[in-house]
Write a protein that holds these residues in place. Structure first.
Motif, mmCIF file in Angstrom:
data_model
loop_
_atom_site.group_PDB
_atom_site.id
_atom_site.type_symbol
_atom_site.label_atom_id
_atom_site.label_comp_id
_atom_site.label_asym_id
_atom_site.label_seq_id
_atom_site.Cartn_x
_atom_site.Cartn_y
_atom_site.Cartn_z
ATOM 1 N N UNK A 349 45.367 -15.310 -38.572
ATOM 2 C CA UNK A 349 46.194 -15.879 -37.471
ATOM 3 C C UNK A 349 47.306 -16.908 -38.231
ATOM 4 N N UNK A 350 47.720 -16.418 -39.411
ATOM 5 C CA UNK A 350 48.758 -17.167 -40.164
ATOM 6 C C UNK A 350 49.994 -17.150 -39.640
ATOM 7 N N UNK A 351 50.930 -18.175 -39.723
ATOM 8 C CA UNK A 351 52.301 -18.579 -38.883
ATOM 9 C C UNK A 351 51.953 -19.075 -37.504
ATOM 10 N N UNK A 352 50.619 -19.178 -36.840
ATOM 11 C CA UNK A 352 50.662 -19.907 -35.589
ATOM 12 C C UNK A 352 51.378 -21.278 -35.694
ATOM 13 N N UNK A 353 50.705 -21.990 -36.837
ATOM 14 C CA UNK A 353 51.331 -23.334 -36.995
ATOM 15 C C UNK A 353 52.944 -23.416 -37.137
ATOM 16 N N UNK A 354 53.511 -22.720 -37.888
ATOM 17 C CA UNK A 354 54.830 -22.948 -38.137
ATOM 18 C C UNK A 354 55.686 -22.329 -37.047
ATOM 19 N N UNK A 355 55.195 -21.258 -36.209
ATOM 20 C CA UNK A 355 56.096 -20.509 -35.277
ATOM 21 C C UNK A 355 55.848 -21.154 -33.913
ATOM 22 N N UNK A 356 54.483 -21.425 -33.668
ATOM 23 C CA UNK A 356 54.456 -21.843 -32.124
ATOM 24 C C UNK A 356 53.761 -23.264 -31.953
ATOM 25 N N UNK A 357 53.446 -23.928 -33.162
ATOM 26 C CA UNK A 357 52.799 -25.442 -33.192
ATOM 27 C C UNK A 357 53.833 -26.549 -33.615
ATOM 28 N N UNK A 358 54.946 -26.005 -33.941
ATOM 29 C CA UNK A 358 56.118 -26.854 -34.299
ATOM 30 C C UNK A 358 55.731 -27.613 -35.635
ATOM 31 N N UNK A 359 54.949 -26.938 -36.797
ATOM 32 C CA UNK A 359 54.651 -27.675 -37.922
ATOM 33 C C UNK A 359 55.874 -28.465 -38.503
ATOM 34 N N UNK A 360 57.000 -27.574 -38.467
ATOM 35 C CA UNK A 360 58.335 -27.949 -39.280
ATOM 36 C C UNK A 360 59.205 -28.573 -38.399
#
Length: 650
Positions: A349-360
């Motif tokens: 499930x990589x990239x969920x945090x950066x793309x859809x959870x607003x990590x950046x």
């Protein structure tokens, strides 16, 4: 895909480069050489088809590495035929569309086109540059490229040297440098979403950026429900595309959170899949992951790290670090052989945090005293380089003996024009997009996690499907900061999985973001009081990665690495040995210096660091194989065995 390397022009052999790309000994190496280019392709034997592909009507050769799922035509996805290997598929598209075929591709990949008729060599990346390719110019005039940055100086005409400014950024608390820059002089990664063409006749270079994200203000939906409906439809299509080949065995990295749960919920019902969970003990997170697997009726494999796991990673993997990461992020390094023995393809499930959870996306925070500093669902506007450096920029450790001004480095590397922003070699439509990391280069956190997995087997990530990237590209920022897209999608796909509480918040995953924020602190405080959740050692916790700060205090792997590297530390002009020891002692005395120490030992243990310092003894250490304890839960829910040492953990 494992990796690739090559030289355009130049005079010397390249076997020294390709030797460093072989990891398991079971790889397949494809070789090509003529008087213009020499190339080595190292790939898993499970990959079908020869590299390169050969267009029928053109005098060209095309190599490609990674996952090529198909092409997009007028908004419609056309899957690659399963019986047509990716190199041959790309060759056919090249025959029809020329270099424009790259823009049509769906997947995560990089590749090379050698057009012998036009005497050009083109290197291309996917939209987000998720698979880095590093390039430098050799003393003999050759252009040397490799997917492993440390291999570049294995070419006889390349002598790597450190760039003091970028080394300072690299060793800072946040790490770096950003964009395409590296800690080495004259070495850059290829830009994301580009085709870089070298003309073999006049030595010119042309870069064509075929894709850039739209401005972050673009994209509106008729409410959050419409967005989630579109998300679910596209995500289900993406997972189906990644699992079409039923001749292969599939696995999934399963956590107790929501990202991997979403992948599991979206998989086709008839797919046989094995779940793997890595942890230090049978924690609350591990138990939730096991419960998820049991709910879906799939096999659960518990991969237990021991307290000496980090020491083994330091011994066995430093030669392929790409200077993007901390060594401990090779979370799966010790389990590659075990996973490879079970499956051909691993889903994450990589990239969920950066793309859809607003990590950046920078947000505001509030100090709640005993409840700690909590984030608020409101974007923190950052409109200048000075504000960016103050809020998000690197912090230099005390052991750096340098007069580098990192604020000045940021000002030189971030240039604004009337139309866009160029930051560390990557162009953005606005300063806000740069702050948000809209290109996510080098794509997300933990790049070494993905890299060590790719070294061992085929890794597939649904969020990198271009249909998902297009949706992210149009996603309103407020959905990232105020809503829970992934959690809501799990609820749409599988209500039973959504009802299982999130391991961290203790709340069913399809509840609101605010509910999860409320649940996080009290649930973790209650866990500290519960005898069922008692942590058996101070370096353990209920998260999958453990308490790294305490582990450094309890184990001597960092101290041993510093002792072993004393001569190297003293030889590097930008390091102060006394301050290095002071940093370590401060940590032992209670100040959390873990990130600074981990960045330093990662830097020191990379073989290229000793080579640059002139201390390389010419001998490569044999990798140390990790011992893996495995617990299997069969489909009927009965455990086939206990993990040694975990008798008291439950």
């Amino acid at each position: 895909m494992v990796g690739a390397c090559g030289v355009i022009g130049g005079e010397h052999p390249i076997d020294g480069l390709s030797d460093t790309l072989v990891r398991t000994g079971d790889e397949r190496i494809d070789r090509y050489e003529d008087d213009k280019i020499r190339l080595r392709s190292v790939r898993h034997r499970s990959r079908s088809g020869e590299n390169p592909g050969r267009p029928a009507g053109d005098d060209a050769l095309i190599w490609v590495w990674g996952n090529v799922l198909g092409e997009e035509v007028d908004g419609t996805h056309r899957p690659r035929p399963l019986d047509e290997p990716a190199p041959a598929y790309c060759a056919r598209l090249f025959e029809e569309h020329g270099l424009g075929f790259v823009e049509r591709l769906n997947g995560d990949f990089f590749g090379v086109v050698y057009d012998r008729e036009r005497a050009t060599v083109s290197l291309f990346t996917d939209r987000l540059g998720t698979r880095p390719l590093y390039v430098t110019e050799a003393d003999d005039g050759g252009i040397v490229f490799s997917s492993h940055v440390q291999s570049l100086d294995r070419y006889p005409a390349v002598s790597l040297a450190f760039d003091d400014e970028y080394v300072a950024e690299h060793l800072s608390w946040r790490g770096g440098p950003l964009g395409v820059k590296t800690p080495f002089e004259g070495v850059e990664a290829l830009q994301p979403g580009t085709v870089t063409t070298y003309d073999l006749g006049d030595d010119s270079v042309e870069r064509d950026t075929y894709w850039r994200p739209r401005p972050s203000t673009a994209g509106e939906f008729d409410g959050f429900d419409e967005f989630i409906g579109e998300f679910v439809e596209r995500f289900r299509a993406a997972t189906a595309a990644l699992t079409r080949d039923r001749s292969k065995e599939y696995g999934i990295l399963l956590s107790g959170g929501s990202d991997a749960r979403l992948v599991l919920a979206a998989l086709p019902d008839d797919l046989d899949v094995t779940a793997f969970h890595m942890a230090d003990w049978m924690s609350k997170e591990a138990r939730v992951a096991e419960r998820i697997a049991l709910e879906k009726g799939i096999e659960f494999r518990f991969l237990r790290r021991g307290p000496d796991y980090n020491a083994r990673v330091l011994d066995r993997s430093p030669e392929y670090w790409n200077f993007q990461q901390l060594f401990n992020q090779a979370w799966a390094e010790g389990f590659i052989e075990e996973i490879r023995s079970e499956v051909d393809v691993l889903l994450t499930g990589h990239f969920m945090d950066t793309m859809y959870k607003g990590l950046f996306v920078p947000v505001r925070h509030v100090d709640l005293g005993p409840l700690g500093v909590r984030e608020l669902p409101f974007e923190l506007p950052i409109t200048s380089v000075e504000a960016y450096h103050e809020e998000l920029g690197p912090r230099v450790p005390g052991y750096l003996d340098t007069d580098v001004d990192l604020a000045a480095v940021a000002r030189r590397n971030v240039r604004r024009t009337a139309d866009d922003v160029e930051a560390y070699g990557v162009r953005y439509d606005s300063f806000r997009d740069f702050v948000h990391g809209r290109l996510h280069y080098p794509a997300t956190t933990d790049p070494l996690f993905r890299q060590c997995l790719r070294e061992g087997l085929e890794l597939r990530i649904p969020t990198l499907d271009r249909r998902m990237i297009d949706l992210w590209d149009a996603m309103p920022t407020r959905y990232k900061t105020r809503r829970t897209v992934v959690n809501a999608a799990v609820g749409e796909l599988d209500a039973d999985l959504a009802a299982i509480p999130h391991a961290d918040s203790g709340v069913a995953v399809d509840r609101s973001r605010f509910t999860h924020l409320l649940g996080h602190v009290p649930m973790n405080k209650l866990a500290e009081l519960s005898p069922f959740d008692a942590v058996p050692a101070t370096h353990l916790n209920h998260h999958p990665w453990g308490n790294q700060s305490e582990l450094v205090r309890e184990r001597d792997y960092v101290e041993n690495a510093l002792d072993d590297s004393e001569e190297l530390i003293r030889a590097l002009p930008f390091l102060d040995h006394d301050e290095v020891r002071e940093c370590y002692e401060m940590h032992l005395d209670g100040t959390n210096m873990t990130r600074y120490l981990y960045r330093l030992v990662t830097f020191l243990k990379a073989p290229v660091t000793a080579r640059i310092a002139g201390l390389d003894d010419g001998e490569d250490d044999e990798p140390v194989k990790d011992e893996v304890a495995v617990d299997t839960v069969a489909r009927d829910g009965r455990s086939s065995g206990r993990v040694p040492g975990d008798a008291d953990d439950d």
